[in-house]
Design an enzyme around this catalytic site. Structure first.
Site: not given
Ligand code: PXP
Length: 251
Positions: A50, A195, A106
């Site tokens: 990141r 995710h 995210t």
């Protein structure tokens, strides 16, 4: 079509680094976790560098590239800095994700349809370097068509909303994923998903035959506190294979 295509598991090791960074030392080491994941049956390692380096560091990427044999999937924001890093390392794959500093993880997929001109040179540069580009998008036909137009060979469908919802709402979200995964195949895109997936939510997604890879991180690392990383990854693998109608691997 029968649900017999193999389903790869990419283990995301970001949160091993989150725990390490809580104390600033070297323990626990995400590279050690990556090696353990390989031994437990992972097919790839995923890491998100990141912009704020809150978990994975530049040094971790250096060491992962040098130490692991599994393909590395580098998750990255569509920035000049990340593009330069990806081009320097040339990982097997790069998954372009949206990134906002203030988000905890995210949140939502990349707006491939709305950011064509920004994404196009990045997808081109990564592809020209031989990196397999994936776009992390919501399970929407519009975003899939945009990914195709951008020339990305792979999409990863965001399963966050499916994982967060329950009952009838979850059924609707699963149907969106199923429809999107079928469309991906129709337009020639390799389809991944991930995710928020857990032991409880992975099965229905793993059963979708046109999805060929799942990327899973937070749950595996958290659950490893109780069951150990090896056993946790093996159990996830077995649940994926079972849902897929494949015999569990003996790994
Ligand atoms: N796929 C992508 C593109 C992601 O950004 C993440 C989170 O970093 C994951 C998969 C894994 O999500 P989770 O950690 O919730 O399993």
């Amino acid at each position: 079509m029968t649900a017999t295509r193999p389903l790869r598991l990419g283990v995301n090791i970001d949160h091993v680094a989150t725990i390490r960074n809580a104390r600033g030392g070297g323990h626990p080491d995400p590279v050690r976790a990556a090696k353990l994941a390989a031994a437990a049956g992972a097919d790839g390692i995923t890491a998100h560098l990141r912009e704020d380096r809150r978990h994975i560091s530049d040094g971790d990427i250096d060491r992962l590239m040098a130490a692991i044999e599994l393909p590395l999937n580098l998750e990255m924001a569509a920035t000049a800095e990340m593009l330069a890093i990806a081009l320097r390392h040339k990982p097997h794959a790069a998954c372009i994700v949206p990134e906002r500093r203030e988000e905890r993880t995210t949140e939502g997929g990349l707006d491939a349809a709305g950011q064509q001109s920004h994404l196009q040179p990045i997808v081109r540069a990564l592809s020209a370097a031989g990196i397999r580009v994936s776009l992390f998008i919501e399970p929407s036909i519009r975003q899939l068509d945009a990914a195709r137009a951008l020339g990305a060979p792979v999409v990863e469908l965001h399963t966050g909303r499916y994982c967060e919802t329950e009952g009838a709402e979850r059924v609707v979200e699963l149907e969106r994923i199923r429809t999107a995964a079928a469309h991906a195949e129709t337009i020639g895109l390799e389809c991944h998903a991930g995710h928020g997936l857990t032991y409880d939510s992975v099965g229905p997604v793993a059963a979708i035959p046109t999805i060929v890879e799942l990327n899973i991180g937070h749950f595996l690392i958290g659950e490893a506190i109780f069951g150990g990383l090896d056993g946790t990854i093996r159990r996830m693998r077995a649940l994926m294979d079972e849902a897929r109608g494949l015999r569990a691997r003996s790994a």
